[in-house]
Design a protein around this motif. Sequence first.
Motif, short mmCIF file in Angstrom:
data_model
loop_
_atom_site.label_atom_id
_atom_site.label_comp_id
_atom_site.label_asym_id
_atom_site.label_seq_id
_atom_site.Cartn_x
_atom_site.Cartn_y
_atom_site.Cartn_z
N LYS A 115 0.83 -1.22 0.00
CA LYS A 115 0.00 0.00 0.00
C LYS A 115 0.86 1.26 0.00
O LYS A 115 0.47 2.29 -0.53
CB LYS A 115 -0.91 0.02 1.23
N TRP A 116 2.04 1.19 0.62
CA TRP A 116 2.91 2.34 0.74
C TRP A 116 3.65 2.65 -0.56
O TRP A 116 3.75 3.82 -0.97
CB TRP A 116 3.92 2.11 1.87
N LEU A 117 4.15 1.64 -1.26
CA LEU A 117 4.97 1.87 -2.46
C LEU A 117 4.29 2.74 -3.51
O LEU A 117 4.93 3.66 -4.03
CB LEU A 117 5.41 0.53 -3.06
N PRO A 118 3.03 2.52 -3.87
CA PRO A 118 2.41 3.38 -4.88
C PRO A 118 2.26 4.85 -4.45
O PRO A 118 2.03 5.71 -5.29
CB PRO A 118 1.02 2.76 -5.10
N ARG A 119 2.41 5.13 -3.17
CA ARG A 119 2.32 6.50 -2.68
C ARG A 119 3.63 7.27 -2.85
O ARG A 119 3.68 8.47 -2.61
CB ARG A 119 1.90 6.49 -1.21
N LEU A 120 4.69 6.60 -3.27
CA LEU A 120 6.00 7.24 -3.45
C LEU A 120 6.08 7.88 -4.82
O LEU A 120 6.77 7.41 -5.72
CB LEU A 120 7.11 6.21 -3.24
N ARG A 121 5.37 8.97 -5.02
CA ARG A 121 5.20 9.62 -6.32
C ARG A 121 6.51 10.10 -6.95
O ARG A 121 6.59 10.27 -8.16
CB ARG A 121 4.27 10.83 -6.19
N HIS A 122 7.56 10.33 -6.14
CA HIS A 122 8.83 10.85 -6.66
C HIS A 122 9.85 9.74 -6.92
O HIS A 122 10.95 10.02 -7.37
CB HIS A 122 9.43 11.85 -5.68
N LEU A 123 9.49 8.49 -6.64
CA LEU A 123 10.43 7.38 -6.71
C LEU A 123 10.98 7.20 -8.12
O LEU A 123 10.23 7.13 -9.09
CB LEU A 123 9.76 6.09 -6.23
N GLU A 124 12.32 7.14 -8.22
CA GLU A 124 13.01 6.95 -9.50
C GLU A 124 13.66 5.57 -9.60
O GLU A 124 13.76 5.02 -10.68
CB GLU A 124 14.09 8.03 -9.67
N SER A 125 14.10 5.04 -8.46
CA SER A 125 14.81 3.78 -8.46
C SER A 125 14.29 2.91 -7.31
O SER A 125 14.19 3.37 -6.18
CB SER A 125 16.32 4.04 -8.28
N LEU A 126 13.97 1.65 -7.62
CA LEU A 126 13.42 0.73 -6.63
C LEU A 126 14.13 -0.60 -6.71
O LEU A 126 14.26 -1.19 -7.79
CB LEU A 126 11.92 0.52 -6.88
N LEU A 143 7.27 -11.84 -3.59
CA LEU A 143 6.97 -10.43 -3.39
C LEU A 143 5.50 -10.23 -3.73
O LEU A 143 5.04 -10.69 -4.77
CB LEU A 143 7.80 -9.55 -4.34
N HIS A 144 4.78 -9.59 -2.87
CA HIS A 144 3.36 -9.32 -3.12
C HIS A 144 3.21 -7.81 -3.26
O HIS A 144 3.25 -7.08 -2.28
CB HIS A 144 2.50 -9.84 -1.97
N LEU A 145 3.06 -7.36 -4.51
CA LEU A 145 2.98 -5.93 -4.79
C LEU A 145 1.68 -5.60 -5.50
O LEU A 145 1.15 -6.40 -6.25
CB LEU A 145 4.15 -5.48 -5.66
N ARG A 146 1.22 -4.38 -5.26
CA ARG A 146 0.11 -3.84 -6.04
C ARG A 146 0.68 -3.17 -7.27
O ARG A 146 1.89 -3.09 -7.43
CB ARG A 146 -0.66 -2.82 -5.20
N THR A 147 -0.17 -2.65 -8.09
CA THR A 147 0.30 -1.97 -9.29
C THR A 147 1.21 -0.79 -8.92
O THR A 147 0.98 -0.09 -7.93
CB THR A 147 -0.87 -1.48 -10.16
N LEU A 148 2.22 -0.60 -9.73
CA LEU A 148 3.15 0.51 -9.53
C LEU A 148 2.98 1.56 -10.63
O LEU A 148 3.85 2.38 -10.85
CB LEU A 148 4.58 -0.01 -9.50
N SER A 149 1.86 1.53 -11.32
CA SER A 149 1.63 2.44 -12.44
C SER A 149 1.58 3.91 -12.02
O SER A 149 1.77 4.79 -12.85
CB SER A 149 0.36 2.06 -13.19
#
Length: 114
Positions: free
Chosen positions: A72-83, A97-103
Amino acid sequence: MVRLRHLHLTDSHRVRFVAPPSPSSLIDLRTLWGVFLDEESPVKGGLNRLLSLRKLGLVCRLTFSQRVALSKWLPRLRHLESLRLRSIQESVQPSDLHLRTLSSLRNLSSIYLL
């Protein structure tokens, strides 16, 4: 550490993330690299307060509820360039790894998932 912008750690050692002492600590952090998250690491109410990150590198061994909080937290990182995310089991073998969409991460230009 109110002014800290970049924190680089080696992921060859397990340096555990702990919640910042105050809600205003680390809020302007741009780089968080090489941190180890496990069942004792606060994702909700700790890590998820960091929203200004541009570079994020984590090694994770998380419980189900922590994986949900992380996804839930990762998609809120609007400035993220590198993961960079590595999910491991206790035996250091790769884990799911269980991730939601990163679009929503429009600035993301580098991604490494294991």
